[in-house]
Write an enzyme that holds these catalytic residues in place. Structure first.
Site, mmCIF file in Angstrom:
data_model
loop_
_atom_site.group_PDB
_atom_site.id
_atom_site.type_symbol
_atom_site.label_atom_id
_atom_site.label_comp_id
_atom_site.label_asym_id
_atom_site.label_seq_id
_atom_site.Cartn_x
_atom_site.Cartn_y
_atom_site.Cartn_z
ATOM 1 N N ASP A 13 0.877 -1.172 0.000
ATOM 2 C CA ASP A 13 0.000 0.000 0.000
ATOM 3 C C ASP A 13 0.918 1.227 0.000
ATOM 4 O OD1 ASP A 13 -2.349 1.590 0.246
ATOM 5 O OD2 ASP A 13 -2.067 1.732 2.406
ATOM 6 N N SER A 14 0.285 2.410 -0.063
ATOM 7 C CA SER A 14 1.095 3.626 0.058
ATOM 8 C C SER A 14 1.522 3.850 1.510
ATOM 9 C CB SER A 14 0.276 4.819 -0.426
ATOM 10 O OG SER A 14 -0.886 4.959 0.378
ATOM 11 N N TYR A 45 -1.200 8.349 -2.627
ATOM 12 C CA TYR A 45 -1.335 7.942 -4.024
ATOM 13 C C TYR A 45 -2.578 8.572 -4.667
ATOM 14 C CZ TYR A 45 2.178 4.141 -4.319
ATOM 15 O OH TYR A 45 3.327 3.401 -4.389
ATOM 16 N N GLY A 46 -3.579 8.818 -3.833
ATOM 17 C CA GLY A 46 -4.893 9.203 -4.344
ATOM 18 C C GLY A 46 -4.966 10.510 -5.094
ATOM 19 N N CYS A 76 -4.339 -1.783 -1.860
ATOM 20 C CA CYS A 76 -4.475 -0.375 -2.226
ATOM 21 C C CYS A 76 -5.481 -0.283 -3.373
ATOM 22 C CB CYS A 76 -3.108 0.141 -2.675
ATOM 23 S SG CYS A 76 -3.144 1.803 -3.351
ATOM 24 N N ASN A 77 -6.584 0.387 -3.128
ATOM 25 C CA ASN A 77 -7.612 0.511 -4.162
ATOM 26 C C ASN A 77 -7.139 1.349 -5.341
ATOM 27 O OD1 ASN A 77 -10.543 -0.397 -2.998
ATOM 28 N ND2 ASN A 77 -9.173 0.230 -1.378
ATOM 29 N N THR A 78 -6.362 2.381 -5.035
ATOM 30 C CA THR A 78 -5.907 3.282 -6.095
ATOM 31 C C THR A 78 -5.031 2.510 -7.090
ATOM 32 O OG1 THR A 78 -5.912 4.988 -4.395
ATOM 33 C CG2 THR A 78 -4.889 5.560 -6.483
ATOM 34 N N GLU A 153 -2.589 9.271 8.178
ATOM 35 C CA GLU A 153 -1.127 9.125 8.230
ATOM 36 C C GLU A 153 -0.498 10.122 9.207
ATOM 37 O OE1 GLU A 153 0.964 6.891 6.721
ATOM 38 O OE2 GLU A 153 -0.587 5.795 5.626
ATOM 39 N N THR A 186 -8.195 1.412 1.443
ATOM 40 C CA THR A 186 -7.882 0.529 2.580
ATOM 41 C C THR A 186 -7.606 1.306 3.871
ATOM 42 O OG1 THR A 186 -5.620 0.431 1.725
ATOM 43 C CG2 THR A 186 -7.064 -1.436 1.241
ATOM 44 N N HIS A 187 -7.226 2.568 3.739
ATOM 45 C CA HIS A 187 -7.008 3.383 4.950
ATOM 46 C C HIS A 187 -8.307 3.614 5.741
ATOM 47 C CE1 HIS A 187 -3.133 4.607 3.176
ATOM 48 N NE2 HIS A 187 -2.829 5.172 4.338
HETATM 49 N N1 DGL Z 1 -4.785 3.009 0.748
HETATM 50 C C1 DGL Z 1 -4.749 3.303 -0.634
HETATM 51 C C2 DGL Z 1 -6.045 3.020 -1.316
HETATM 52 O O1 DGL Z 1 -6.691 2.064 -0.946
HETATM 53 C C3 DGL Z 1 -4.012 4.556 -1.069
HETATM 54 C C4 DGL Z 1 -4.343 5.812 -0.377
HETATM 55 C C5 DGL Z 1 -3.471 6.982 -0.801
HETATM 56 O O2 DGL Z 1 -2.242 6.895 -0.692
HETATM 57 O O3 DGL Z 1 -4.025 7.988 -1.249
HETATM 58 O O4 DGL Z 1 -6.446 3.663 -2.248
#
Ligand code: DGL
Length: 281
Positions: A13-14, A45-46, A76-78, A153, A186-187
């Site tokens: 994940d990020s 990442y988003g 990580c969904n992104t 974070e 996931t966060h």
């Molecule tokens: N936890 C990640 C997700 O599910 C990335 C979140 C991020 O870094 O913006 O998308």
């Protein structure tokens, strides 16, 4: 073959979002060994472009294959929304994303589905497509929540400001009368307490982490790759500050993990303001 069965599963994940998947792995597949990577130097990442995400995911997968993982779970969904299809053709290791398992679970529970996610995931329409491919009648509302990941974070979950931000993101979904809400990042499971104070109790919450691990279990069994002996301790690696990650993770893991620093090609790294803050013991 035996050697491959004993190889770890790679999870990335990020940041700390993937720990929600890691916890599910501990629950559902306690005998599996895990290598967890968090690209903390480059989160969130988003807010990134699709090409940046693809580049980062490729770099992580190269590192994961060097660690001889038998499977990779994109926690990580992104990354799942923007890079999964492309990298599946490029790497010789099974790679699982969170979106399809999450969409399948959502469709089983409801017909008026809200998805909260990063702006990049919302813009990709990946959840809408996955849900409506299974049930074209399902209605989907997607909301991008750019402030959530930085707040998590920065360890600001219990601040009143976080509650206020959550109310702004979630109220439109509540007004639409959703019956199901998907954690499309996931966060966000880390915000469960905050979210439950806003949405009606009747709304079903879907955490794709639970379902991607179910899918991983099935896939390992099908490929004859399940591990039967006990797990080695999880190995944690980050691209940013290992101390910051260890400190923040403790609340979800129950211990301070020992974290390695890994340098990926970091051409686009930005140093985050909050990583310059002194780590408090
Ligand atoms: N936890 C990640 C997700 O599910 C990335 C979140 C991020 O870094 O913006 O998308």
């Amino acid at each position: 073959m035996r050697e491959i069965q004993n190889s770890p599963i790679g999870v990335f994940d990020s940041g700390v979002g993937g720990l929600t998947v890691l916890r599910e792995l501990y629950r559902q597949l306690p005998q599996e060994s895990i290598v967890y990577f968090a690209d903390t130097a480059r989160l969130p990442y988003g807010n990134r472009s699709a090409s940046e995400i693809l580049e980062f995911v490729r770099e992580i997968l190269v590192w994961m294959t060097q660690q001889k993982v038998k499977m990779v779970i994109m926690a990580c969904n992104t990354s799942s929304a923007l890079a999964l299809e492309a990298v599946r053709q490029e790497f010789d290791v099974p790679i699982l994303g969170v979106i399809l398992p999450g969409a399948k679970a959502a469709v089983k529970k409801g017909k008026r589905i809200g998805v909260i996610s990063t702006p990049a995931t919302a813009k990709s329409e990946a959840y809408r497509q996955a849900i409506q491919e299974i049930n074209p009648q399902a209605q989907v509302w997607q909301v991008g929540c750019p402030e959530f990941v930085p707040l998590i974070e920065q360890n600001r979950i219990s601040e009143a400001y976080t509650q206020e931000v959550a109310r702004n993101y979630l109220s439109p979904l509540v007004d639409c009368g959703i019956d199901t809400l998907v954690y499309g990042c996931t966060h966000y499971r880390h915000l469960q307490g905050v979210i439950q104070r806003i949405i009606p109790q009747t709304v079903r919450l879907i955490d794709p982490a639970c379902y991607v691990v179910q899918a991983a279990k099935k896939e390992l069994e099908l490929m004859g790759l399940s591990k039967s002996s006990s797990a080695s301790p999880t190995r944690f690696a980050v691209s940013g500050c290992s101390q910051v990650f260890s400190q923040l993770s403790r609340q979800w893991l129950g211990y301070y993990p020992c974290v390695e620093s890994v340098s990926l090609p970091l051409s686009l790294t930005r140093t985050l303001a909050w990583e310059q803050v002194e780590v408090l013991e």
